[in-house]
Scaffold this motif. Sequence first.
Motif, PDB file in Angstrom:
ATOM      1  N   ALA B 166      -3.246  -7.599  38.392  1.00 52.67           N
ATOM      2  CA  ALA B 166      -3.106  -7.777  39.845  1.00 52.67           C
ATOM      3  C   ALA B 166      -1.805  -7.147  40.345  1.00 52.67           C
ATOM      4  CB  ALA B 166      -3.152  -9.258  40.214  1.00 52.67           C
ATOM      5  N   ALA B 167      -0.744  -7.295  39.566  1.00 52.80           N
ATOM      6  CA  ALA B 167       0.543  -6.718  39.958  1.00 52.80           C
ATOM      7  C   ALA B 167       0.508  -5.193  39.924  1.00 52.80           C
ATOM      8  CB  ALA B 167       1.658  -7.235  39.055  1.00 52.80           C
ATOM      9  N   VAL B 168      -0.270  -4.628  38.994  1.00 47.62           N
ATOM     10  CA  VAL B 168      -0.421  -3.169  38.970  1.00 47.62           C
ATOM     11  C   VAL B 168      -1.037  -2.706  40.293  1.00 47.62           C
ATOM     12  CG1 VAL B 168      -1.631  -1.232  37.893  1.00 47.62           C
ATOM     13  CG2 VAL B 168      -0.518  -2.956  36.458  1.00 47.62           C
ATOM     14  N   PHE B 169      -2.079  -3.408  40.755  1.00 46.66           N
ATOM     15  CA  PHE B 169      -2.700  -3.061  42.040  1.00 46.66           C
ATOM     16  C   PHE B 169      -1.726  -3.272  43.201  1.00 46.66           C
ATOM     17  CE2 PHE B 169      -6.633  -3.247  39.646  1.00 46.66           C
ATOM     18  CZ  PHE B 169      -7.459  -2.332  40.297  1.00 46.66           C
ATOM     19  N   ALA B 170      -1.117  -4.455  43.261  1.00 44.46           N
ATOM     20  CA  ALA B 170      -0.360  -4.853  44.454  1.00 44.46           C
ATOM     21  C   ALA B 170       1.049  -4.268  44.491  1.00 44.46           C
ATOM     22  CB  ALA B 170      -0.287  -6.372  44.554  1.00 44.46           C
ATOM     23  N   CYS B 171       1.529  -3.745  43.377  1.00 42.44           N
ATOM     24  CA  CYS B 171       2.896  -3.209  43.366  1.00 42.44           C
ATOM     25  C   CYS B 171       2.927  -1.750  42.900  1.00 42.44           C
ATOM     26  CB  CYS B 171       3.797  -4.091  42.521  1.00 42.44           C
ATOM     27  SG  CYS B 171       3.850  -5.766  43.170  1.00 42.44           S
ATOM     28  N   ASN B 172       2.522  -1.482  41.662  1.00 36.19           N
ATOM     29  CA  ASN B 172       2.595  -0.109  41.159  1.00 36.19           C
ATOM     30  C   ASN B 172       1.727   0.834  42.002  1.00 36.19           C
ATOM     31  OD1 ASN B 172       2.391  -1.342  37.730  1.00 36.19           O
ATOM     32  ND2 ASN B 172       4.173  -1.212  39.089  1.00 36.19           N
ATOM     33  N   PHE B 173       0.475   0.430  42.237  1.00 28.26           N
ATOM     34  CA  PHE B 173      -0.429   1.302  42.997  1.00 28.26           C
ATOM     35  C   PHE B 173      -0.019   1.387  44.469  1.00 28.26           C
ATOM     36  CE2 PHE B 173      -4.343   0.814  39.953  1.00 28.26           C
ATOM     37  CZ  PHE B 173      -3.626   1.493  38.976  1.00 28.26           C
ATOM     38  N   VAL B 174       0.445   0.282  45.013  1.00 23.92           N
ATOM     39  CA  VAL B 174       0.940   0.295  46.391  1.00 23.92           C
ATOM     40  C   VAL B 174       2.074   1.311  46.522  1.00 23.92           C
ATOM     41  CG1 VAL B 174       2.362  -1.045  48.011  1.00 23.92           C
ATOM     42  CG2 VAL B 174       0.197  -1.984  47.157  1.00 23.92           C
ATOM     43  N   ASN B 175       2.988   1.295  45.564  1.00 28.42           N
ATOM     44  CA  ASN B 175       4.087   2.256  45.632  1.00 28.42           C
ATOM     45  C   ASN B 175       3.564   3.692  45.583  1.00 28.42           C
ATOM     46  OD1 ASN B 175       7.164   2.691  45.475  1.00 28.42           O
ATOM     47  ND2 ASN B 175       6.349   3.989  43.847  1.00 28.42           N
ATOM     48  N   HIS B 176       2.517   3.910  44.774  1.00 21.65           N
ATOM     49  CA  HIS B 176       1.974   5.270  44.708  1.00 21.65           C
ATOM     50  C   HIS B 176       1.343   5.686  46.048  1.00 21.65           C
ATOM     51  CE1 HIS B 176       0.772   8.989  42.922  1.00 21.65           C
ATOM     52  NE2 HIS B 176      -0.507   8.775  43.194  1.00 21.65           N
ATOM     53  N   LEU B 177       0.715   4.750  46.743  1.00 24.64           N
ATOM     54  CA  LEU B 177       0.195   5.081  48.074  1.00 24.64           C
ATOM     55  C   LEU B 177       1.338   5.462  49.020  1.00 24.64           C
ATOM     56  CD1 LEU B 177      -2.668   2.456  48.654  1.00 24.64           C
ATOM     57  CD2 LEU B 177      -2.843   4.805  47.837  1.00 24.64           C
ATOM     58  N   TYR B 178       2.482   4.792  48.864  1.00 26.80           N
ATOM     59  CA  TYR B 178       3.660   5.194  49.647  1.00 26.80           C
ATOM     60  C   TYR B 178       4.064   6.634  49.291  1.00 26.80           C
ATOM     61  CZ  TYR B 178       4.346   0.163  50.712  1.00 26.80           C
ATOM     62  OH  TYR B 178       4.202  -1.138  51.133  1.00 26.80           O
ATOM     63  N   VAL B 179       3.994   6.954  48.000  1.00 27.65           N
ATOM     64  CA  VAL B 179       4.329   8.320  47.570  1.00 27.65           C
ATOM     65  C   VAL B 179       3.393   9.331  48.234  1.00 27.65           C
ATOM     66  CG1 VAL B 179       4.371   9.918  45.589  1.00 27.65           C
ATOM     67  CG2 VAL B 179       5.295   7.597  45.339  1.00 27.65           C
ATOM     68  N   LEU B 180       2.089   9.029  48.234  1.00 29.35           N
ATOM     69  CA  LEU B 180       1.116   9.950  48.839  1.00 29.35           C
ATOM     70  C   LEU B 180       1.361  10.087  50.349  1.00 29.35           C
ATOM     71  CD1 LEU B 180      -2.180   8.837  46.993  1.00 29.35           C
ATOM     72  CD2 LEU B 180      -0.662  10.742  46.411  1.00 29.35           C
ATOM     73  N   ALA B 181       1.677   8.973  51.008  1.00 27.05           N
ATOM     74  CA  ALA B 181       1.967   9.019  52.442  1.00 27.05           C
ATOM     75  C   ALA B 181       3.213   9.857  52.711  1.00 27.05           C
ATOM     76  CB  ALA B 181       2.158   7.602  52.985  1.00 27.05           C
ATOM     77  N   ASP B 182       4.225   9.659  51.875  1.00 21.85           N
ATOM     78  CA  ASP B 182       5.471  10.410  52.010  1.00 21.85           C
ATOM     79  C   ASP B 182       5.214  11.908  51.883  1.00 21.85           C
ATOM     80  OD1 ASP B 182       8.187  10.804  52.328  1.00 21.85           O
ATOM     81  OD2 ASP B 182       8.671  10.441  50.227  1.00 21.85           O
ATOM     82  N   GLU B 183       4.348  12.297  50.940  1.00 18.53           N
ATOM     83  CA  GLU B 183       4.021  13.723  50.766  1.00 18.53           C
ATOM     84  C   GLU B 183       3.390  14.312  52.034  1.00 18.53           C
ATOM     85  OE1 GLU B 183       3.215  13.503  45.929  1.00 18.53           O
ATOM     86  OE2 GLU B 183       1.626  14.269  47.249  1.00 18.53           O
ATOM     87  N   LEU B 184       2.482  13.544  52.646  1.00 18.48           N
ATOM     88  CA  LEU B 184       1.832  14.026  53.876  1.00 18.48           C
ATOM     89  C   LEU B 184       2.838  14.222  55.003  1.00 18.48           C
ATOM     90  CD1 LEU B 184      -1.371  11.768  53.893  1.00 18.48           C
ATOM     91  CD2 LEU B 184      -1.223  14.188  53.259  1.00 18.48           C
ATOM     92  N   LEU B 185       3.776  13.280  55.123  1.00 13.03           N
ATOM     93  CA  LEU B 185       4.780  13.376  56.180  1.00 13.03           C
ATOM     94  C   LEU B 185       5.746  14.526  55.921  1.00 13.03           C
ATOM     95  CD1 LEU B 185       5.593   9.615  56.813  1.00 13.03           C
ATOM     96  CD2 LEU B 185       4.117  11.138  58.133  1.00 13.03           C
ATOM     97  N   GLU B 186       6.152  14.651  54.659  1.00 10.47           N
ATOM     98  CA  GLU B 186       7.112  15.687  54.297  1.00 10.47           C
ATOM     99  C   GLU B 186       6.580  17.083  54.674  1.00 10.47           C
ATOM    100  OE1 GLU B 186       8.288  15.839  50.095  1.00 10.47           O
ATOM    101  OE2 GLU B 186      10.184  14.981  50.781  1.00 10.47           O
ATOM    102  N   LYS B 187       5.288  17.294  54.449  1.00 11.80           N
ATOM    103  CA  LYS B 187       4.678  18.580  54.802  1.00 11.80           C
ATOM    104  C   LYS B 187       4.837  18.922  56.267  1.00 11.80           C
ATOM    105  CE  LYS B 187       1.396  19.450  51.378  1.00 11.80           C
ATOM    106  NZ  LYS B 187       0.091  19.248  50.863  1.00 11.80           N
ATOM    107  N   GLN B 188       4.939  17.890  57.116  1.00 12.54           N
ATOM    108  CA  GLN B 188       5.094  18.123  58.552  1.00 12.54           C
ATOM    109  C   GLN B 188       6.546  17.924  58.972  1.00 12.54           C
ATOM    110  OE1 GLN B 188       2.625  19.015  60.659  1.00 12.54           O
ATOM    111  NE2 GLN B 188       0.944  18.904  59.208  1.00 12.54           N
ATOM    112  N   GLY B 189       7.438  17.853  57.996  1.00 12.18           N
ATOM    113  CA  GLY B 189       8.850  17.691  58.311  1.00 12.18           C
ATOM    114  C   GLY B 189       9.207  16.328  58.877  1.00 12.18           C
ATOM    115  N   MET B 190       8.375  15.322  58.578  1.00 12.20           N
ATOM    116  CA  MET B 190       8.659  13.979  59.108  1.00 12.20           C
ATOM    117  C   MET B 190       9.197  13.065  58.004  1.00 12.20           C
ATOM    118  SD  MET B 190       5.617  13.289  61.906  1.00 12.20           S
ATOM    119  CE  MET B 190       4.249  13.753  60.861  1.00 12.20           C
ATOM    120  N   GLU B 191       9.957  12.059  58.441  1.00 16.15           N
ATOM    121  CA  GLU B 191      10.618  11.132  57.519  1.00 16.15           C
ATOM    122  C   GLU B 191       9.713   9.944  57.162  1.00 16.15           C
ATOM    123  OE1 GLU B 191      13.828  11.058  56.360  1.00 16.15           O
ATOM    124  OE2 GLU B 191      14.320  13.002  57.247  1.00 16.15           O
TER     125      GLU B 191
END
Lengths: 262, 262
Positions: B166-191
Amino acid sequence: MEPKRIVVIGAGNVATHLTIALKNAGFSIVQVYSRDIANAEVLAVMAEASAIDNLKQLDVTADMYILSVSDGAIETIALEMPLVKGVVVHTAGSVPMDVLNRFNLYGVLYPFQTFTKDKELDFKKVPVLVEGNISHSKNVIMGVAQHISTRVQKADGEHRKALHVAAVFACNFVNHLYVLADELLEKQGMEFSLLEPLIRETTSKALSIKPLHAQTGPARRNDKQVMRMHQESLNGETFHHDIYALISESIIRTYETQRNSE
Amino acid sequence: MEPKRIVVIGAGNVATHLTIALKNAGFSIVQVYSRDIANAEVLAVMAEASAIDNLKQLDVTADMYILSVSDGAIETIALEMPLVKGVVVHTAGSVPMDVLNRFNLYGVLYPFQTFTKDKELDFKKVPVLVEGNISHSKNVIMGVAQHISTRVQKADGEHRKALHVAAVFACNFVNHLYVLADELLEKQGMEFSLLEPLIRETTSKALSIKPLHAQTGPARRNDKQVMRMHQESLNGETFHHDIYALISESIIRTYETQRNSE
């Protein structure tokens, strides 16, 4: 030179929070429009404005018109409105600015937050993304936005779209992972609140350092034994199993690429 | 009757936070063991204990021995230890209690949180999961745990494993979704920080109401038009695209099932 008189079209969550923030910042809200006059009145009373339910009654002398209605209704309402001279904006993330191009001055004022009607919220901290059809519109919208938020920035339609997709990953999908975790715990008679300290720590870490550097867990370590054990325990549950496999693979690839480029 | 004299084996993150919490709760830490005597000494000084780097020097008269070392090292160290009479516990989530079964009294004291060495943390709020080989061991471990945390509960190996997944889903995987979101924003020069208010709101909502009821977004509304538009914008990016599709499908199914069972 600043627009002082604002008409608000819509009386939902975003319209409510925005209107209160504008009123508190010293703007004069002259009218609140809603198809449902009762809804218009609730917000109009708070804002000391008149309530209307007919676009023909629109005050055409206002400095700004804020269309804060559902995505699908923006274009329809824009077509029904008289051709006002003030700046017309909508507040939607995924609607192009140009649905308002029958006006001379138009743009977007997009507050990037989820709003719950009865829940107070510090608008000053809400990022507001601004677009305008010409620099005059943009400056007027920026000026208004900067009175209600400290986090105003320009963003065109492409940027707003990217932000929306990013929010789906970082918020909607994150919540679904919480749902999946909750299901696993429930099966063992355990409470979701057991995860609370760990969830809070994960969130606060990702927000203080870059999430790329905050990654932990079996996939980050490429610990195949633990991942196999976890996936076996998820065998009966299709989505848990497939999501576990896909995100783990994505994590492994992320740091593999990083390693290879070092 | 309570164990007063405790030996700590290990000097890493978990050992450090645990030792400080035990010391503050009035327990006497008699020894700290680490392969690396320098590490043992740092923690021993804080705990007013002696530092040792040789298991033959272990004080065999202590009431409790806490093995807080890496998962792989637990069994090895347990085999090297003298056959002490006190209760021997490890602190690992995914290691079975029975690796300690050469002792008479043994069990698990599993603090469920990520620890960072130099970051202070309120141990009182950390959920602690306890298992014991017989009821006497369990009671002793419970007694110790309840002195350092207000959130102590019994949990066998199956429960600990479910919690870890459960912690892998709610913490490790959640953090990876943040990583993916960050990549999308970075491509558009957003923070990434643009997402901060929304992330905080999402987390706080999921923790105050059940995440199942906090779900929002295009997949929750089954808004196929927006989902198609998003997926088209992700076409060049395999993992973003596939994760978007799979989690959306999982969300749609979750609420479909709910609807059908109503």
